[in-house]
Design a protein around this motif. Structure first.
Motif, mmCIF file in Angstrom:
data_model
loop_
_atom_site.group_PDB
_atom_site.id
_atom_site.type_symbol
_atom_site.label_atom_id
_atom_site.label_comp_id
_atom_site.label_asym_id
_atom_site.label_seq_id
_atom_site.Cartn_x
_atom_site.Cartn_y
_atom_site.Cartn_z
ATOM 1 N N UNK A 1 0.867 -1.173 0.000
ATOM 2 C CA UNK A 1 0.000 0.000 0.000
ATOM 3 C C UNK A 1 0.907 1.227 0.000
ATOM 4 N N UNK B 1 4.054 -4.823 11.827
ATOM 5 C CA UNK B 1 2.856 -5.174 12.574
ATOM 6 C C UNK B 1 1.631 -4.391 12.162
ATOM 7 N N UNK B 2 1.514 -4.053 10.878
ATOM 8 C CA UNK B 2 0.298 -3.369 10.412
ATOM 9 C C UNK B 2 -0.882 -4.337 10.430
ATOM 10 N N UNK B 3 -2.090 -3.789 10.419
ATOM 11 C CA UNK B 3 -3.294 -4.602 10.531
ATOM 12 C C UNK B 3 -4.026 -4.740 9.197
ATOM 13 N N UNK B 4 -3.529 -4.066 8.183
ATOM 14 C CA UNK B 4 -4.055 -4.210 6.825
ATOM 15 C C UNK B 4 -2.863 -4.191 5.882
ATOM 16 N N UNK C 1 -5.876 -1.210 -3.052
ATOM 17 C CA UNK C 1 -6.846 -1.869 -2.182
ATOM 18 C C UNK C 1 -6.106 -2.572 -1.049
ATOM 19 N N UNK C 2 -6.860 -3.016 -0.060
ATOM 20 C CA UNK C 2 -6.247 -3.580 1.146
ATOM 21 C C UNK C 2 -6.966 -4.855 1.591
ATOM 22 N N UNK D 1 -7.482 -7.205 5.354
ATOM 23 C CA UNK D 1 -7.255 -7.218 6.793
ATOM 24 C C UNK D 1 -6.436 -8.443 7.200
ATOM 25 N N UNK E 1 -2.713 6.113 7.761
ATOM 26 C CA UNK E 1 -2.485 4.680 7.717
ATOM 27 C C UNK E 1 -0.990 4.459 7.885
ATOM 28 N N UNK E 2 -0.537 4.442 9.136
ATOM 29 C CA UNK E 2 0.898 4.265 9.407
ATOM 30 C C UNK E 2 1.401 2.948 8.830
ATOM 31 N N UNK F 1 -6.848 5.444 -1.011
ATOM 32 C CA UNK F 1 -7.482 5.097 0.264
ATOM 33 C C UNK F 1 -6.755 5.887 1.345
ATOM 34 N N UNK G 1 1.046 -1.113 16.843
ATOM 35 C CA UNK G 1 -0.260 -0.802 16.251
ATOM 36 C C UNK G 1 -1.322 -1.739 16.814
ATOM 37 N N UNK H 1 -4.899 -1.161 15.965
ATOM 38 C CA UNK H 1 -5.948 -1.299 14.955
ATOM 39 C C UNK H 1 -5.771 -0.224 13.891
ATOM 40 N N UNK H 2 -6.227 -0.551 12.670
ATOM 41 C CA UNK H 2 -6.193 0.392 11.551
ATOM 42 C C UNK H 2 -7.417 0.177 10.699
ATOM 43 N N UNK I 1 -12.168 4.701 1.175
ATOM 44 C CA UNK I 1 -11.839 4.943 -0.230
ATOM 45 C C UNK I 1 -12.078 6.407 -0.593
ATOM 46 N N UNK J 1 7.504 -4.638 19.110
ATOM 47 C CA UNK J 1 6.855 -3.465 18.540
ATOM 48 C C UNK J 1 5.563 -3.824 17.807
ATOM 49 N N UNK J 2 5.009 -4.993 18.103
ATOM 50 C CA UNK J 2 3.774 -5.436 17.489
ATOM 51 C C UNK J 2 2.749 -5.778 18.569
#
Lengths: 283, 283, 283, 283
Positions: A194, A211-214, A235-236, A238, B194-195, B214, B231, B233-234, B238, B277-278
């Motif tokens: 992304x 450690x991103x969530x998407x 697009x992403x 989860x 969106x980190x 996005x 992180x 939650x993320x 769109x 870090x997660x």
């Protein structure tokens, strides 16, 4: 016999553009079947795309000559695209087959209105698949030590194929500046992150480490600066702590496929207008 | 009277952990109503969270003493959380009200099982709203020239409130390292991008300039390195070329609200385990 | 040599199940690498799935005999699945190729851990594609006037293939009750609507007429009542007034593919437990 | 001083509409800042919406008189909406506050460009919240035995408020046919299911029973047939077997809020055109 064109325009915004253009089309007997416009307030630039149907066949050349004075008045970048002329798309791949399988399926099913004169790869792996679809396959190895000849041959193949655009369907090699320039705004890449997150190599592993969530994928035009060209689509998907980097790669394949297919389809239908380092997408 | 606990454990993975822990709980007469486990193959670390119901009231202290030998055997980081003891959460805000309105609504509606002893802000704007909810409001200005006193007072307020955690609900000030350290793993921030994309200031404007398709928001624990903590939650929304930077800010408010509310809820329910870090989130 | 099993259990909930089961596994020298549990409060039923790794090879039969008394104590429905034994899946298709192309790609890429002994179709169209993948193709026409013989032959083919499950990858014929019963909980269908909306024929056209803003697809187990079996997975895609019924069909193909592939993968990994007319999916 | 209008048109499609309309606007000195068009191929109907900016103030009446002949030529349904005239919206609620809190926040934050002359409720519960926002609150009980008087009073309140539209923000009462007819195309409802699934009462419980994997909410215009009016917007949220019917209700609140807010915003900006039992939404 009915005949359709797409008119794509960008120019400095001012009063009267729509009136003049739509008046011209009505005068030529054309009917506007789809219309999109965008005024970019930040830059004062105007973008439009018309799908136009003429009841009977129309001569391109006459259409263009008749429109030229309007285009000049408004300092337009413009083009009439004949919808009967299918674009010619060269696909470039490496070893991963997911995007290629997906594009060839869609092409065969009529979802992608283009010709595919050939597929170029730096590996032999996907020859069978390509040839089963009745498409020429050119194996051009790209040795790490000297890539010059490989990219010369690549460019010759692309030109011999009279390609309107090139799609890097997970090609995994960086194109040389000369090729980027020669096919500016016509090389479409799928990047497996992304963007602008995780540009460069092994993006899924970078995403896993952070450690991103998407996770995501990005379809963009190639420019000389790596992974920095105008974005067409993203697009992403989860993910969670349960998923390994390998799972991310697997989920990512699905995002890559759909994002690239959407981006290419829009390009083929002249829905993507480049605006500096951004795009206007009349989807 | 029924009494529920949450047991949260992380330790090096080995054979027999589940057997020993579940055997202990059965022996104490507890019933496991929800169970989550995760073995991280990359690091060999094991995580678990049990919701446990006892038919009658249980003494914390006895439970902890009885479990300690098992914890020692497996080198566990562990905690029993009494679900009847509501966590105390201090909210910090600046001028933007969207996250605060959302959290206070959810709190009042019973979606967030916590006490909110007070709200701290560097501006007066949101006093009315907070006090209408029957919550104390402390205005602590943070002058650009010298923030030391402000953050000392902030820390005193947080400690006086006996806060279990602090939520930066669009606070817009960078906390000093001392405060980050003092409340390590207990300060939750919402970042409006969106980190790792667009860390730092004005992320929606950065996103607008880059032309992404996005935009997102990120809920994370605060560490001394800006926007780089684990992180929780993320989520994303769109956008298209039609949208101005102002539209992005507006869409972003909705993502920020839901992402922060989810992250806080999971924290309150002891569903978030930090792993380097997660995070492991047993949602 | 390491050897992995999946243990899948459902039984009336009561204190001590996890303790007994995990104790048994530890006693056998097994290590739980993935664990999922669910207590359904409404019905008082308990569900669990463990992935278990043994350091050396284990005899199935001995494992089952040893576990039987525990299973009896708790009135369990249960199974040990040897992960080295690949399930045998028969695919059934009609003329539309999108789901088939997608499943075959994933199978070839190693995303679907199964054998595909054959593909059965009521049309010849997809023979080439199937045979290119080295899989047997059986053409069994289903005449509208009398379908009995066709379904007898179908059942014979399925049995000859020693199928563990059957996937209707857009087969477009209603299976007879006898076949539904014979393969209860083992026939997976993809329905091209977001059930329970638009059950029956031409769902995309129904959706278009109703003017919904999202369309979907549903992967479910087949029961004798049409489109009413336990749902495994669903997903949706946003549409607008711009889109024709034909566009809906096109978007729908993409949802159908991913939803079916996810559902099948979970079935292959024993992640789907049927609970009345619903499913527990440990994804 | 600049002055903006929105022109909204629907009419039978034919050649020359855009040319005539845009020519008219250019002749009046107007600049089109946003344009949307849609040709519905199935019905041959054409829809358009222009945002038009005039450099100086324009007289409504003169604009309308000048446009009338064009409208007549093309048999248009049409309206010029002065963007300086804010629509007057009456909100109706029962006891659940989530949609109301959300709408009032957005209204206060300037996201919803309207006046809210009053809130009507069949319960007293939300009076405080409404009055804190400086809005009149009318409590009109609706006794099950005889609702006639209640709805007469309701209609009087709506008319006294000179409402342009009414929003049922979880009102939980069925409006009588007379009121539906009186405010046809101007009563907006939020239904707590993904219509047409689970119309009627207790949709989240219906969804829970059916075992769907996504739940949704639907914003639609109210017609005399319950839950069957033209859909403006829908969205969904993923659920799993872990979630109770109560969890579905909680997730649903978030979907209801955002879907209703989006639908209302589009209505306020004249972006929603009704087309039989469907909508064209120029979002």
């Amino acid at each position: 016999m009915a005949h359709s064109y797409r008119l794509v325009v960008s120019c400095p915004d001012q009063v009267g553009i729509v009136s003049r253009v739509s008046g011209f089309i009505a005068a030529q007997g054309g009917s506007i079947t789809e219309a999109n416009q965008h005024s970019d307030l930040a830059t004062g630039r105007f973008f439009m795309r018309y799908e136009i149907r003429f009841a009977s066949s129309v001569d391109d050349e006459i259409l263009r000559i008749a429109f030229a004075p309007i285009a000049e008045t408004f300092s337009m970048d413009w083009a009439f695209h004949d919808t009967q002329r299918r674009k010619r798309i060269v696909l470039m791949v490496s070893r991963a087959s997911h995007c290629l399988v997906d594009l060839l399926y869609r092409w065969k099913a009529g979802e992608l209105d283009c010709d595919i004169p050939c597929v170029i790869s730096n590996h032999e792996d996907l020859r069978d698949l390509v040839e089963w679809h009745g498409i020429d396959f050119h194996h051009i190895p790209v040795p790490a030590a000297d890539k010059t000849h490989a990219f010369e041959e690549t460019q010759q193949r692309i030109e011999a194929a009279r390609a309107d655009a090139v799609v890097l369907a997970r090609y995994m090699q960086i194109l040389p500046p000369s090729l980027c320039e020669r096919y500016a705004d016509r090389v479409i890449n799928i990047h497996h992150s992304f963007l602008p997150s995780f540009a460069g190599a092994r993006p899924y592993h970078q995403a896993y480490e952070r450690g991103v969530k998407l996770i995501g994928a990005t379809c963009h035009y190639v420019t000389q600066e790596l992974d920095a060209g105008p974005i067409i689509e993203q697009d992403v998907h989860r993910i969670s702590h349960c998923h390994t980097a390998q799972d991310l790669v697997r989920f990512g394949r699905d995002i890559e496929k759909t994002v690239l297919a959407r981006g290419l389809r829009w390009h083929l239908e002249d829905r993507v207008l480049i605006h500096g380092n951004k795009t206007v997408v009349f989807a």
